[in-house]
Structures are given as C-alpha cells and as structure tokens.
Design a protein around this motif. Sequence first.
Motif, short mmCIF file in Angstrom:
data_model
loop_
_atom_site.label_atom_id
_atom_site.label_comp_id
_atom_site.label_asym_id
_atom_site.label_seq_id
_atom_site.Cartn_x
_atom_site.Cartn_y
_atom_site.Cartn_z
N MET A 12 0.86 -1.18 0.00
CA MET A 12 0.00 0.00 0.00
C MET A 12 0.89 1.23 0.00
O MET A 12 1.86 1.31 0.76
CB MET A 12 -0.86 -0.03 1.26
N ASN A 13 0.59 2.19 -0.87
CA ASN A 13 1.31 3.46 -0.91
C ASN A 13 0.31 4.59 -0.96
O ASN A 13 -0.66 4.54 -1.73
CB ASN A 13 2.23 3.55 -2.13
N ALA A 14 0.53 5.61 -0.14
CA ALA A 14 -0.32 6.80 -0.18
C ALA A 14 0.02 7.58 -1.44
O ALA A 14 1.16 7.59 -1.90
CB ALA A 14 -0.08 7.66 1.06
N PHE A 15 -0.98 8.21 -2.00
CA PHE A 15 -0.73 9.08 -3.14
C PHE A 15 -1.62 10.31 -3.06
O PHE A 15 -2.66 10.30 -2.42
CB PHE A 15 -0.91 8.37 -4.49
N HIS A 22 -8.86 13.80 -4.27
CA HIS A 22 -8.32 12.55 -4.79
C HIS A 22 -7.11 12.04 -4.01
O HIS A 22 -6.23 11.43 -4.56
CB HIS A 22 -7.96 12.72 -6.27
N ARG A 23 -7.06 12.30 -2.73
CA ARG A 23 -6.05 11.67 -1.89
C ARG A 23 -6.51 10.25 -1.62
O ARG A 23 -7.70 10.00 -1.48
CB ARG A 23 -5.91 12.39 -0.56
N GLY A 24 -5.58 9.36 -1.49
CA GLY A 24 -5.97 7.99 -1.20
C GLY A 24 -4.76 7.08 -1.16
O GLY A 24 -3.64 7.53 -0.97
N TRP A 25 -5.03 5.83 -1.39
CA TRP A 25 -3.99 4.81 -1.35
C TRP A 25 -4.10 3.93 -2.57
O TRP A 25 -5.18 3.56 -3.00
CB TRP A 25 -4.12 3.96 -0.09
N GLY A 26 -2.96 3.58 -3.09
CA GLY A 26 -2.89 2.61 -4.16
C GLY A 26 -2.38 1.30 -3.60
O GLY A 26 -1.53 1.28 -2.71
N ILE A 27 -2.93 0.20 -4.11
CA ILE A 27 -2.47 -1.13 -3.74
C ILE A 27 -1.68 -1.64 -4.95
O ILE A 27 -2.20 -1.67 -6.07
CB ILE A 27 -3.64 -2.08 -3.43
N TYR A 28 -0.43 -2.02 -4.73
CA TYR A 28 0.48 -2.36 -5.81
C TYR A 28 1.07 -3.75 -5.63
O TYR A 28 1.35 -4.17 -4.51
CB TYR A 28 1.64 -1.36 -5.88
N PRO A 46 -10.97 7.63 -0.28
CA PRO A 46 -11.85 7.77 0.87
C PRO A 46 -12.67 9.05 0.85
O PRO A 46 -12.35 9.98 0.13
CB PRO A 46 -10.86 7.82 2.02
N ASP A 47 -13.69 9.03 1.69
CA ASP A 47 -14.35 10.28 2.04
C ASP A 47 -13.34 11.05 2.88
O ASP A 47 -12.59 10.47 3.67
CB ASP A 47 -15.61 10.04 2.87
N CYS A 48 -13.28 12.34 2.72
CA CYS A 48 -12.32 13.14 3.48
C CYS A 48 -13.02 13.83 4.64
O CYS A 48 -14.22 14.12 4.59
CB CYS A 48 -11.66 14.18 2.58
N ASP A 49 -12.25 14.11 5.69
CA ASP A 49 -12.81 14.83 6.83
C ASP A 49 -12.89 16.32 6.50
O ASP A 49 -12.60 16.75 5.39
CB ASP A 49 -12.02 14.54 8.10
N SER A 50 -13.26 17.13 7.49
CA SER A 50 -13.46 18.56 7.25
C SER A 50 -12.19 19.28 6.81
O SER A 50 -12.25 20.33 6.20
CB SER A 50 -14.04 19.21 8.50
N ARG A 51 -11.01 18.73 7.12
CA ARG A 51 -9.75 19.33 6.69
C ARG A 51 -9.33 18.84 5.31
O ARG A 51 -8.29 19.24 4.80
CB ARG A 51 -8.65 19.00 7.70
N GLY A 52 -10.08 17.90 4.74
CA GLY A 52 -9.71 17.34 3.45
C GLY A 52 -8.75 16.16 3.57
O GLY A 52 -8.20 15.72 2.57
N ASP A 53 -8.56 15.67 4.79
CA ASP A 53 -7.66 14.53 4.99
C ASP A 53 -8.44 13.22 4.87
O ASP A 53 -9.58 13.13 5.32
CB ASP A 53 -7.02 14.60 6.38
N PRO A 54 -7.83 12.22 4.29
CA PRO A 54 -8.50 10.92 4.17
C PRO A 54 -8.80 10.34 5.55
O PRO A 54 -8.05 10.55 6.50
CB PRO A 54 -7.48 10.05 3.43
N SER A 55 -9.89 9.62 5.63
CA SER A 55 -10.30 9.05 6.91
C SER A 55 -9.40 7.88 7.30
O SER A 55 -8.79 7.22 6.46
CB SER A 55 -11.75 8.57 6.83
N GLU A 56 -9.30 7.64 8.62
CA GLU A 56 -8.55 6.49 9.12
C GLU A 56 -9.19 5.18 8.66
O GLU A 56 -8.49 4.20 8.44
CB GLU A 56 -8.47 6.54 10.64
N GLU A 57 -10.51 5.18 8.53
CA GLU A 57 -11.21 3.98 8.08
C GLU A 57 -10.75 3.59 6.67
O GLU A 57 -10.50 2.41 6.39
CB GLU A 57 -12.72 4.20 8.10
N ALA A 58 -10.61 4.58 5.80
CA ALA A 58 -10.17 4.28 4.43
C ALA A 58 -8.75 3.73 4.42
O ALA A 58 -8.43 2.82 3.66
CB ALA A 58 -10.26 5.54 3.57
N GLN A 59 -7.89 4.27 5.27
CA GLN A 59 -6.52 3.75 5.35
C GLN A 59 -6.54 2.30 5.86
O GLN A 59 -5.81 1.45 5.35
CB GLN A 59 -5.67 4.62 6.25
#
Length: 122
Positions: A12-15, A22-28, A46-59
């Motif tokens: 898994m790599n964050a991108f 369009h922040r998220g993770w790629g599985i390679y 993922p759905d992003c939180d109010s700051r635009g950061d990906p959720s912990e659930e998505a990670q």
Amino acid sequence: MNAKYTPGPWKMNAFLQPSENHRGWGIYWKGDQSRAFGRRIADVFPDCDSRGDPSEEAQANARLIAAAPEYHAAAALLLDWQKTAWEEFCRKFPLSAISFRDWLPPSLRALYDAHAKAEGTP
C-alpha cells in the motif's frame, strides 16, 4: 474453480492527486519492477474529513486489501491441515456422511466460507 488473482505480496502506498478530493492509497504488486511502485491492483479513494484529509477507516481498508494475498494463503494452509484431519476421521468412521464443511467448528466454517468466496466456488 481456482482464483486467478495477482500473486502477493501487495503493498500500500499513499498518493496525492492534484485535486484535494483525490487523496488515497494505491495497492500495488511489487513483482512488476518496470514501474516505480509496481503494478496497481486497486485504489482506495476515501471520504475526506473537514480538513480534506483521508479518513482512518479508508486507510484501514487499504491495509486490509493489501494483506489479502497473505490472508488467502494462510486460510488455505489452515484449511488444508484441517482437511487432512477430516480425511483421517472419515477413514476411522467410514459410515459417517458428514461433509468437510459441516465437520468444521463454526469459526473454521466461517473461514471456509470466506475462502470459498475468494476462490469463486459456491
């Protein structure tokens, strides 16, 4: 039918994409050395939180997907070991008409069902 999936290990790599949405993770699959990260198997957007950061659930979802080949292999080893015990049971009690799945305790029956789902068998 045996599952024909890309062999592990998967990583898994964050991108980050130019858009904040369009922040998220790629599985390679790391077996493809012709690409920087390897061959992309899946993306988790993922759905992003109010700051635009990906959720912990998505990670956590991305980590689970990346671990799928190892889970699959471990399930196969455990079920093969159990099947050997079931075959011995059937030799000792030849009139027993219990199926391998029904012979398993509930926890391993759940593993059997999940493994069968991944294999594409009923």
